[in-house]
Design a protein around this motif. Sequence first.
Motif, PDB file in Angstrom:
ATOM      1  N   SER A   1       0.806  -1.219   0.000  1.00  0.00           N
ATOM      2  CA  SER A   1       0.000   0.000   0.000  1.00  0.00           C
ATOM      3  C   SER A   1       0.838   1.266   0.000  1.00  0.00           C
ATOM      4  O   SER A   1       0.312   2.358  -0.126  1.00  0.00           O
TER       5      SER A   1
ATOM      6  N   SER B   1      -3.137  10.852   6.338  1.00  0.00           N
ATOM      7  CA  SER B   1      -2.981   9.574   7.025  1.00  0.00           C
ATOM      8  C   SER B   1      -2.897   9.755   8.542  1.00  0.00           C
ATOM      9  O   SER B   1      -3.378   8.914   9.298  1.00  0.00           O
TER      10      SER B   1
ATOM     11  N   SER C   1       3.759   8.244  -2.895  1.00  0.00           N
ATOM     12  CA  SER C   1       2.841   8.138  -1.759  1.00  0.00           C
ATOM     13  C   SER C   1       3.153   9.156  -0.672  1.00  0.00           C
ATOM     14  O   SER C   1       2.277   9.542   0.084  1.00  0.00           O
TER      15      SER C   1
ATOM     16  N   HIS D   1      -3.211   3.118  -2.275  1.00  0.00           N
ATOM     17  CA  HIS D   1      -3.543   1.917  -1.499  1.00  0.00           C
ATOM     18  C   HIS D   1      -3.851   0.707  -2.372  1.00  0.00           C
ATOM     19  O   HIS D   1      -4.202   0.838  -3.542  1.00  0.00           O
TER      20      HIS D   1
END
Lengths: 385, 385
Positions: free
Chosen positions: B79, B108, B85, B338
Amino acid sequence: MASVTTSQTSTIKIWANSGDSHFLEPDDLWRNNVAKRYADLMPYAVKDPDGRWETVHVDGQSFRRKLPGQTQQEFLGASQRAPGSNDSRLRLVDLDHEGIWAEVVFPSLGLWNASFRNPEALRAAITVSNDWAKSEIMDISPRLLATAQVSMLSITDAIAELQRTASMGFRSVFLPTTPPAHTPDYNHDEWEPFWAAAAEAKMVIAFHIGTDPVDMMAGEVIGITYRGPGGALLNYTETTFSGHRATMKMVAPGALDRHPNLKVLVSEGGATWVPFLADRMTEGYRQHAMMVRPKLSRTPKEILYSQVFASFQHDETAIAAVTAMGYQNVMWGSDYPHLEGTYGHTQETLHHLFDGVDAATQARITTGSFNELFPGVEQHPTMLA
Amino acid sequence: MASVTTSQTSTIKIWANSGDSHFLEPDDLWRNNVAKRYADLMPYAVKDPDGRWETVHVDGQSFRRKLPGQTQQEFLGASQRAPGSNDSRLRLVDLDHEGIWAEVVFPSLGLWNASFRNPEALRAAITVSNDWAKSEIMDISPRLLATAQVSMLSITDAIAELQRTASMGFRSVFLPTTPPAHTPDYNHDEWEPFWAAAAEAKMVIAFHIGTDPVDMMAGEVIGITYRGPGGALLNYTETTFSGHRATMKMVAPGALDRHPNLKVLVSEGGATWVPFLADRMTEGYRQHAMMVRPKLSRTPKEILYSQVFASFQHDETAIAAVTAMGYQNVMWGSDYPHLEGTYGHTQETLHHLFDGVDAATQARITTGSFNELFPGVEQHPTMLA
């Protein structure tokens, strides 16, 4: 979905089978019919002299609860206003008037199942219920397909009663959307012999939404999850999710995959959720493959689309679930005699749903799905094939 | 939905906006940037020497948790494998390659919101997060629409931060699908000033599924509701329901009815559930009228269809939600980076979804819904209007 009053076709009576109806058994059915040693364990209520509270006794336990207020009384009364709600012969008159032919009939006393602690007492009560449903519902007309009850305290007892009722002519077995606290959840291996027995006996697993166990001893009230603004609407909407979950729990651990002839009916929860759930489960199955156990021989979507049937009352989108999402197992249901259902306006609802819809789709939803799930049930002569 | 490899159209790159993506902030963002007196209250973990357990500290509380096993580590690593990311410039390279133009970016660190007890410490952390998202995400490219974070401990604080972030250029505010235990639920009146402020500031309410509060002190683990056979698939599927509930809680008590310009986005939960929920809520609203309060000026279906947007990744039925169920606010989302999302196979997914689908429907789902929710975001030149 043209207007009911202006369309010429609206004068034609639409006949439909119903995947969802309810019967009110006599309140004292269990107490009057179980062996004497169990009679005092059966649920009964004693009202306070002022009529505002009552004490409920069940299986040696007791709890106090407030009696319904005026609005609640009106609400409950409206749900029992149909003359046939507790009489099979009067029920047939109601059904003929509404345009309902065959129907799946759920028990009302079944809601007490989660309140028992004594397996023998519950087994006795359930035997009484099923014998009574056979003689007072099923034997009155082949149009009335009563669902068998089984114990939620003992899977062994449940299997025995499933087999006994199948031999009596029952076609489906009612399970609550969630088992009570001390019984394994449906995704666990302990249920495998039950699924195998149901497949073997050709008994449909019939979940009815709104049947999660309620701990009345702890003051929980049936149907109340939310309080505060919008509470009643939230509570109504919430009930559907446990139907989705019950289905998920038969797909994810492979029960339906291992028993491709086992069929599930989820009554009163709507139907459009099945295509949604099918996509979501298939996404999870593929994207989370490294975590998912067991592996299945078919995708969750293939399993749901072939083995799970779902009944709705008013939902306009149920038509497109068939025509545009490829989910064929959509079944109409009246929810007779309840207030969430169509009693008193069945023809208006059916015309609103089906006027302008092609005959094959109408036939599938009003009769075809039902007849695939319960083959051999006689049809009304004017029913679409 | 023709096969990808054989269709000629499959060689054309489909560009889409995404209603759902995630950014990994630096682990020590809060500790390094809040005022010194709060630094030790920010979450941090200390691993045991044997590397199997860790002690997590947050806001003066501590709990022990097992470190991920090998499969879980692989899962988490997968992920986070996308180079972009945790870096906005690399992210644009990834997005260009995948065919994603603009995207809604969720934080997050926001998942820690429910673990705080000290409102000042949480307010400090959230201010740091939003300032950082402005400079490190939004200022890097107008394609990256970061969602603002707000405190879940104080609705007053939440309103102040909503207004501050709106003035900084944020277009949406992230809310968890359920507030933490000591904060009123979304259907309660305490939230009304927040909804009014959001409508006034034109901030979209952005729920992301999988964000129900988790009581880590009590040993709860994020994403684990079910255990036993089929658990991983059940847990994945379950997450969607809290998104439905969050939406219900804004419809039933009238929040969306009172603020017709207030818009809701539910990310990553699929889209086909909205037409289903619309029918169910409308049925309950009408059939349970004698219990339902408040009364609404429009049906739940009208409210959901006009003010609620929903993003999906792979769901085939999302197309028919638009074309056959009349629900126009379907939005595609990548869930980048993800594992539940399309990173690495975005073009394959988009072609599977849209090859053979009319251009207007494709345009609505890939760009139109997004642009209606966030007007003025520049489009890729080849995007369908």
